[in-house]
Design a protein around this motif. Sequence first.
Motif, short mmCIF file in Angstrom:
data_model
loop_
_atom_site.label_atom_id
_atom_site.label_comp_id
_atom_site.label_asym_id
_atom_site.label_seq_id
_atom_site.Cartn_x
_atom_site.Cartn_y
_atom_site.Cartn_z
N LYS A 694 0.81 -1.23 0.00
CA LYS A 694 0.00 0.00 0.00
C LYS A 694 0.84 1.27 0.00
O LYS A 694 0.43 2.28 -0.58
CB LYS A 694 -0.91 0.02 1.24
CG LYS A 694 -1.87 -1.15 1.34
CD LYS A 694 -2.66 -1.06 2.65
CE LYS A 694 -3.57 -2.26 2.83
NZ LYS A 694 -4.29 -2.20 4.13
N TYR A 695 2.00 1.22 0.67
CA TYR A 695 2.75 2.45 0.89
C TYR A 695 4.22 2.26 0.59
O TYR A 695 4.78 1.17 0.80
CB TYR A 695 2.60 2.93 2.35
CG TYR A 695 1.17 3.04 2.81
CD1 TYR A 695 0.35 4.04 2.32
CD2 TYR A 695 0.64 2.10 3.71
CE1 TYR A 695 -0.98 4.12 2.73
CE2 TYR A 695 -0.68 2.19 4.12
CZ TYR A 695 -1.49 3.20 3.63
OH TYR A 695 -2.79 3.27 4.02
N ASP A 696 4.84 3.33 0.12
CA ASP A 696 6.29 3.37 -0.01
C ASP A 696 6.91 3.98 1.23
O ASP A 696 8.04 3.66 1.61
CB ASP A 696 6.70 4.20 -1.23
CG ASP A 696 6.15 3.63 -2.52
OD1 ASP A 696 6.38 2.43 -2.76
OD2 ASP A 696 5.49 4.37 -3.27
N VAL A 697 6.17 4.90 1.86
CA VAL A 697 6.67 5.64 3.02
C VAL A 697 5.57 5.74 4.05
O VAL A 697 4.42 6.05 3.72
CB VAL A 697 7.12 7.07 2.63
CG1 VAL A 697 7.60 7.84 3.86
CG2 VAL A 697 8.20 7.04 1.57
N LEU A 698 5.89 5.48 5.31
CA LEU A 698 4.98 5.75 6.42
C LEU A 698 5.62 6.82 7.30
O LEU A 698 6.77 6.68 7.71
CB LEU A 698 4.72 4.48 7.24
CG LEU A 698 3.75 3.46 6.64
CD1 LEU A 698 3.73 2.19 7.48
CD2 LEU A 698 2.34 4.05 6.54
N VAL A 699 4.88 7.87 7.56
CA VAL A 699 5.38 8.99 8.37
C VAL A 699 4.78 8.87 9.77
O VAL A 699 3.55 8.91 9.94
CB VAL A 699 5.01 10.34 7.75
CG1 VAL A 699 5.54 11.48 8.62
CG2 VAL A 699 5.56 10.45 6.33
N PHE A 700 5.66 8.70 10.76
CA PHE A 700 5.25 8.66 12.16
C PHE A 700 5.75 9.93 12.83
O PHE A 700 6.95 10.18 12.88
CB PHE A 700 5.82 7.43 12.86
CG PHE A 700 5.23 6.13 12.38
CD1 PHE A 700 4.07 5.63 12.96
CD2 PHE A 700 5.82 5.42 11.35
CE1 PHE A 700 3.53 4.43 12.52
CE2 PHE A 700 5.29 4.23 10.90
CZ PHE A 700 4.13 3.73 11.49
N VAL A 701 4.84 10.72 13.36
CA VAL A 701 5.21 11.97 14.02
C VAL A 701 5.51 11.71 15.49
O VAL A 701 5.32 10.59 16.00
CB VAL A 701 4.06 13.00 13.90
CG1 VAL A 701 3.78 13.31 12.44
CG2 VAL A 701 2.80 12.50 14.60
N GLY A 702 5.97 12.73 16.18
CA GLY A 702 6.21 12.62 17.62
C GLY A 702 4.97 12.18 18.35
O GLY A 702 3.88 12.72 18.14
N GLY A 703 5.12 11.18 19.23
CA GLY A 703 3.99 10.66 19.98
C GLY A 703 3.26 9.52 19.30
O GLY A 703 2.36 8.92 19.88
N ALA A 704 3.66 9.21 18.04
CA ALA A 704 2.95 8.15 17.32
C ALA A 704 3.32 6.77 17.82
O ALA A 704 2.47 5.87 17.89
CB ALA A 704 3.24 8.26 15.83
N ILE A 705 4.59 6.58 18.15
CA ILE A 705 5.07 5.26 18.57
C ILE A 705 5.24 5.26 20.08
O ILE A 705 6.06 6.02 20.61
CB ILE A 705 6.40 4.91 17.88
CG1 ILE A 705 6.20 4.93 16.34
CG2 ILE A 705 6.91 3.56 18.35
CD1 ILE A 705 7.47 4.72 15.56
N PRO A 706 4.47 4.47 20.81
CA PRO A 706 4.58 4.47 22.28
C PRO A 706 5.98 4.09 22.73
O PRO A 706 6.66 3.27 22.10
CB PRO A 706 3.56 3.42 22.71
CG PRO A 706 2.62 3.30 21.55
CD PRO A 706 3.46 3.54 20.32
N GLY A 707 6.42 4.69 23.83
CA GLY A 707 7.70 4.34 24.41
C GLY A 707 7.61 2.99 25.11
O GLY A 707 6.56 2.37 25.21
#
Length: 719
Positions: A694-707
């Motif tokens: 589906k995608y070539d690029v996935l953009v994850f912004v600050g706060g998107a990925i839990p610590g």
Amino acid sequence: MTARLSWRTGRVVVALLLATAAIAPAQQRATSPRDHFGFTMGDDYRLATYTQLEAYWKKLDAESDRVKVMSIGKTAEGRDQLMAIITSPANHARLEEFRGIAARLARAEGITDAQARALAAQGKAVVWIDGGLHATEVLGATQLIEHTWQMTSRTDPETMRILDDVIQLVVHANPDGMELVSSWYMRNSNERERSTGGLPRLYQKYVGHDNNRDFYLNAMPESENISRVMYREWYPQIMYNHHQTGPAGTVMFAPPFRDPHNYNLDPLLINSLSLVGVAMHTRFAAENKPGVTMRGGASYQTWWNGGLRTAAYFHNIVGILTETIGSPTPMAIPLVPDRQLSTGDLPFPIAPQPWHFRQSVDYSITANYAILNLASKYREDWLYNIYQMGRNAIQKGGQDNWTIYPKDVERLKAEVARTRPAGQQGGGFGGGGAPTEMLSVLRQPVERDPRGYVLPSDQPDFMTATRFVNALLKSGVDVHRATAPFSVAGTRYAAGSYVVKSAQAFRAHVLDMFEPQDYPNDFAFPGGPPRAPYDNAGYTLALQMGAKFDRILEGFDGPFQKIEGLVTTAIASGATIPAGSAWVIDPTQNDAFVAVNRLLAARQAVRRMPDGKFHVSGAGARAILQSLATERGLSVSAGSAATGTALRSARVGLWDTYGGSMPSGWVRYILEQFEFPFEVVFAPALDAGNLNQKYDVLVFVGGAIPGLAGGGGGGGGAP
């Protein structure tokens, strides 16, 4: 007999006239909120939508000669952003005259002190009152409805005097948000289960809570509408920005604010803030409304620029912020032991108790009246003082001036330590020449404030520099453009370069947008922990945008023409694209990426060359490039044989979360501005896998990925 009949007839006629006079006001009386909405503003479990507010304000406009409702522009979702102008009928008849007086005094150009005094005597104080900026802070919008009703219906002497002396600009700051939040709250038929929590998306289309971080860039349409009214049309002397919620154990925070304040601000502004704040606290005490704190009672300051309230300071406007508790769902004031003791920051504590929304509305109306009463009583002073601050700014900008920053004081302390004997460094200097000699440490020629700035038209990304200039223009700053080449301090500048001089009323905003901020070391006590700034401590817009500029320390002039309105095209616009079948675009221009995206969308050939530049060819490429050169000033050079890697449009997925992420919203806005195709992706799509298809690029912004400890998330924010 005839005389008696005439006398009796006269009595009947007079009686009928008196009865008609008594009935007429009742027939023309403005509709109350209860009659329009079916409930009183502040009733438990009740909120009005923006659609209902709009209908009500328009009804008041038709019913009352005290209010005129107008749209100040469209919102991000296409709604009309309304402003209610409230004043006496006599003032409405001369509205443009009074607006012109306010503008002349705020700009402070071409008038003498005596003329300013005369204009102040003729003018009316202008006060801005807004609400609803942060839509989940539902009190702000609710009090706008109640305030407008009271101002159109009350006939007590204070209200009538305020209407005579003051022109009120009552503005809804976020119509889209009110529509979303109120509809969301009222959707539940069981009123005990109503809540503003769990909103499905941001309450401003792109930036949600960050709409109060946008008032120097003015990227969002609501921000641009508000800045235009405040800094280019009406120039209020006082503005009041309602927020929610107050510090625990209190009802409200109101000025004065805690230190530090921004060093570019006029001392008259800082003292005027305290004056308005004291008037507010005094009125609360007089009306037996406890629980209002100030200064160290909360973290709010007058340091940073870019908020609806804070940007006003850099335009010599007294900006008032309150943070007030309240919810249509009843709540309680908690017990905070330290806030049961009367102090200078909380002179009238409030006991823990149940709390209803109507009480918060009443506190808001008291605060509005305190400000309006002060504006009325000292109408001429407010008008003259904004002129004084503008005049001071022009004078400072036109001569050598030094603004003292913390780094300068530290340099002075070091010099004192170096030159004075050990054990004699405490306290101040005595008589003699030492103080003057030491003061010279703070007056180094190279440390002078700039007389102005030049943004050369031949810098690599002049289009982005133009966007920066437009941000200044939206904020009311005077900007000039060179009509011919000129020289300053031995440097030659091309025609089309932008010139921003410091000798203007909004000098504080100019310096704050070009110069780095120097926030002081702020410790609770020597050796103790630092006290965090309320908001951003550094935010220089020219540096954030990468605009190239030169600081000019001497007075200068040249073939400069003042820019009216906004810059619609950069200087290179209208340039003809070189002949041929191939072209090269330098990516140091941000707009190069608009060009690439348009070219790829039109199936033109684009390659990334080894040096990073874009090579373009194709039958339709020249027309697209010419359009961008004309529209945006894109610079394009002739190309030769195709080299590099062929490009195609990437399939971009942008992470977001239900309820909305502000960082994701900002990225979405940027992608749209530069015409990147993308798709917003939520957790279920990620969980479903098969992402490579589906995608070539996935953009994850600050706060998107839990610590690791489960952190992350979209985050909330301060006012």
